[in-house]
Design a protein around this motif. Structure first.
Motif, short mmCIF file in Angstrom:
data_model
loop_
_atom_site.label_atom_id
_atom_site.label_comp_id
_atom_site.label_asym_id
_atom_site.label_seq_id
_atom_site.Cartn_x
_atom_site.Cartn_y
_atom_site.Cartn_z
N GLU A 88 0.83 -1.21 0.00
CA GLU A 88 0.00 0.00 0.00
C GLU A 88 0.87 1.26 0.00
O GLU A 88 0.61 2.20 -0.74
CB GLU A 88 -0.93 0.00 1.21
N ARG A 89 1.92 1.26 0.79
CA ARG A 89 2.81 2.42 0.86
C ARG A 89 3.58 2.59 -0.46
O ARG A 89 3.80 3.72 -0.90
CB ARG A 89 3.78 2.28 2.02
N ILE A 90 4.02 1.47 -1.04
CA ILE A 90 4.75 1.55 -2.32
C ILE A 90 3.83 2.04 -3.43
O ILE A 90 4.20 2.90 -4.23
CB ILE A 90 5.38 0.19 -2.67
N ILE A 101 11.25 0.17 -8.31
CA ILE A 101 12.49 -0.30 -7.69
C ILE A 101 12.20 -0.90 -6.31
O ILE A 101 12.67 -1.99 -5.99
CB ILE A 101 13.53 0.84 -7.59
N LEU A 102 11.42 -0.19 -5.52
CA LEU A 102 11.09 -0.70 -4.18
C LEU A 102 10.30 -2.01 -4.28
O LEU A 102 10.52 -2.94 -3.50
CB LEU A 102 10.32 0.34 -3.38
N TRP A 103 9.38 -2.07 -5.24
CA TRP A 103 8.57 -3.28 -5.43
C TRP A 103 9.47 -4.47 -5.78
O TRP A 103 9.37 -5.54 -5.19
CB TRP A 103 7.54 -3.05 -6.53
N ILE A 107 9.50 -6.62 -2.47
CA ILE A 107 8.34 -7.51 -2.59
C ILE A 107 8.70 -8.73 -3.44
O ILE A 107 8.37 -9.86 -3.08
CB ILE A 107 7.12 -6.77 -3.20
N ASP A 108 9.39 -8.50 -4.57
CA ASP A 108 9.79 -9.62 -5.44
C ASP A 108 11.16 -10.18 -5.09
O ASP A 108 11.59 -11.17 -5.68
CB ASP A 108 9.78 -9.19 -6.92
N PHE A 109 11.89 -9.54 -4.17
CA PHE A 109 13.21 -10.00 -3.70
C PHE A 109 14.23 -10.14 -4.84
O PHE A 109 15.02 -11.07 -4.87
CB PHE A 109 13.12 -11.33 -2.94
N ALA A 133 14.09 6.94 -3.70
CA ALA A 133 12.85 6.23 -3.35
C ALA A 133 12.74 6.08 -1.84
O ALA A 133 11.66 6.28 -1.27
CB ALA A 133 12.80 4.87 -4.03
N LEU A 134 13.85 5.75 -1.18
CA LEU A 134 13.82 5.64 0.27
C LEU A 134 13.51 6.98 0.92
O LEU A 134 12.74 7.06 1.88
CB LEU A 134 15.15 5.08 0.80
N ARG A 135 14.10 8.05 0.39
CA ARG A 135 13.80 9.39 0.93
C ARG A 135 12.32 9.72 0.79
O ARG A 135 11.72 10.33 1.66
CB ARG A 135 14.64 10.46 0.22
N ASN A 136 11.72 9.31 -0.32
CA ASN A 136 10.31 9.63 -0.59
C ASN A 136 9.33 8.61 -0.03
O ASN A 136 8.12 8.85 -0.07
CB ASN A 136 10.10 9.76 -2.11
N PHE A 137 9.84 7.50 0.46
CA PHE A 137 8.96 6.46 0.99
C PHE A 137 8.31 6.94 2.28
O PHE A 137 8.99 7.37 3.21
CB PHE A 137 9.75 5.17 1.24
#
Length: 148
Positions: A88-90, A101-103, A107-109, A133-137
């Motif tokens: 949900e957050r991604i 990238i985060l997904w 999530i998919d490892f 992405a981490l900064r914006n997560f």
């Protein structure tokens, strides 16, 4: 909290799903092992000879199986809950590349080489985008405290 510490907290939050997933897989492997032992167990022989101490009968195996199945169900529920929360957050992120990238990573490892190939960016650019992405997560303070 510094930006680096915040990004580390976010990584810790995101890797919770992988840890939970691996725990569930481990329990499933244990279930398979117990089932193999049950299937390989010989039927009891009727004899007047005393039985060795510590020899388990089929009911002992069934109790072990029932216990592991309960743990599997609990781990599966926990796993799905963690995944849904992270997904949900991604999904709510504005930048599509960053969320992809985060997904792929959490999530998919996927490994970094695979992520680079899938999104069509160099290794360095992929890591720059991951940092962005981490900064914006989005990670609220209540979640930060829960994972610390």
């Amino acid at each position: 909290m510094t930006e680096k510490e915040m990004n580390e907290a976010k990584k810790k939050y995101l890797t919770r799903y992988k840890k939970s997933h691996l725990k569930w897989l481990s329990l499933c492997e244990q279930e398979k092992s117990i089932r193999a032992e049950i299937e390989g167990a010989r039927s009891p022989e009727i004899t007047d000879m005393p039985r060795a101490a510590g020899t388990a009968d089929l009911s002992d195996w069934m109790v072990r199986l029932e216990t592991i199945l309960e743990k599997i169900n609990a781990a599966k529920r926990e796993n799905y809950g963690i995944r849904a929360e992270i997904e949900e957050r991604i999904i709510d992120m504005d930048d599509g590349i960053q969320s992809r990238i985060l997904w792929l990573r959490y999530i998919d490892f996927k490994e970094w080489n695979d992520i680079c190939t899938r999104i069509g960016y160099s290794w360095n650019r992929t890591h720059e985008l991951h940092s962005e992405a981490l900064r914006n997560f989005p990670l609220e303070k209540t979640v930060q405290k829960r994972i610390e």
